[in-house]
Design an enzyme around this catalytic site. Structure first.
Site, PDB file in Angstrom:
ATOM      1  N   GLY A 130      59.499  32.438  16.039  1.00 37.46           N
ATOM      2  CA  GLY A 130      59.605  31.159  14.698  1.00 37.46           C
ATOM      3  C   GLY A 130      59.030  30.626  14.741  1.00 37.46           C
ATOM      4  O   GLY A 130      58.557  29.614  15.881  1.00 37.46           O
ATOM      5  N   VAL A 183      67.781  31.902  16.863  1.00 38.38           N
ATOM      6  CA  VAL A 183      69.641  31.457  17.118  1.00 38.38           C
ATOM      7  C   VAL A 183      68.867  30.629  19.017  1.00 38.38           C
ATOM      8  O   VAL A 183      68.811  30.051  19.159  1.00 38.38           O
ATOM      9  CB  VAL A 183      69.755  32.920  17.521  1.00 38.38           C
ATOM     10  N   ASP A 234      76.852  33.810  20.491  1.00 35.62           N
ATOM     11  CA  ASP A 234      78.431  34.641  19.637  1.00 35.62           C
ATOM     12  C   ASP A 234      78.685  36.258  19.891  1.00 35.62           C
ATOM     13  O   ASP A 234      79.613  36.726  19.285  1.00 35.62           O
ATOM     14  CB  ASP A 234      77.418  35.409  17.749  1.00 35.62           C
TER      15      ASP A 234
END
Length: 192
Positions: free
Chosen positions: A49, A24, A108
């Site tokens: 990541g 995200v 979200d």
């Protein structure tokens, strides 16, 4: 009814904090850098990541800090984007941002957001933002794809020509606006 107010920010003149360096966080950073390659962004995360690391290495105005988030990270930033899977941390950050008059986006979690990242259509200097008020990012993406296909490839030439015309117009503001409206209407009349 979508009551959001659309604005376009000069991201190179303000500072942005992203909390979270996973998928995200990568998505948020990629969206910012796609639209504003000179954006000044700090990403704080315990881990990063590979995609985010790959992306960040090509942008000197992006700083990565591999460590846990601290409240003091909010200092000297204008915008914060929360991109972790820790809801309690997001609530804490949102509360601190509110105290500091910072705007915040929590991935979200629309109730914690002051703003949403919309889909963006770009053709040269033309940029169109699309918002579904946080209800359907998928529809916004489809609308973006539709508009990218629908807008003519010569959009930038049209903008350049209209700027040249605008720079040469004489008269007061209202007169210039009328002349530009007449000219742009002719462009769209040709399309029919």
């Amino acid at each position: 009814m979508n009551t959001m107010f659309p604005i376009f920010l000069k991201m190179s003149e303000i500072t942005t904090l992203i909390v979270g360096g996973g998928n995200v966080g990568h998505e948020k950073l990629a969206a910012i850098l796609k639209n504003s390659p000179d954006a000044v962004v700090t990403v704080v995360s315990i881990e990063f990541g590979e995609e985010l690391l790959d992306l960040a290495k090509d942008f000197p105005s992006v700083t990565l800090e591999k460590r846990p988030f601290e409240i003091s990270d909010l200092d000297d930033h204008h915008i914060c984007l929360c991109a972790t899977d820790d809801y309690d941390l997001h609530v804490k950050i949102q509360e601190e941002c509110n105290k500091r008059k910072m705007i915040v986006n929590v991935a979200d979690t629309p109730p914690l957001c002051d703003f949403y990242l919309g889909s963006v259509v770009t053709k040269g200097d033309l940029k169109i933002g699309i918002s579904t008020n946080g209800k359907s990012p998928t529809l916004a993406k489809r609308m973006r794809e539709f508009l990218e296909d629908a807008l003519p490839s010569e959009t930038q030439s049209l903008l350049d020509n209209l700027k040249d015309i605008r720079d040469k117009l004489t008269g007061d503001f209202q007169d210039k606006v009328k002349q530009l409206n007449d000219i742009t209407q002719k462009v769209f009349d040709k399309k029919e």
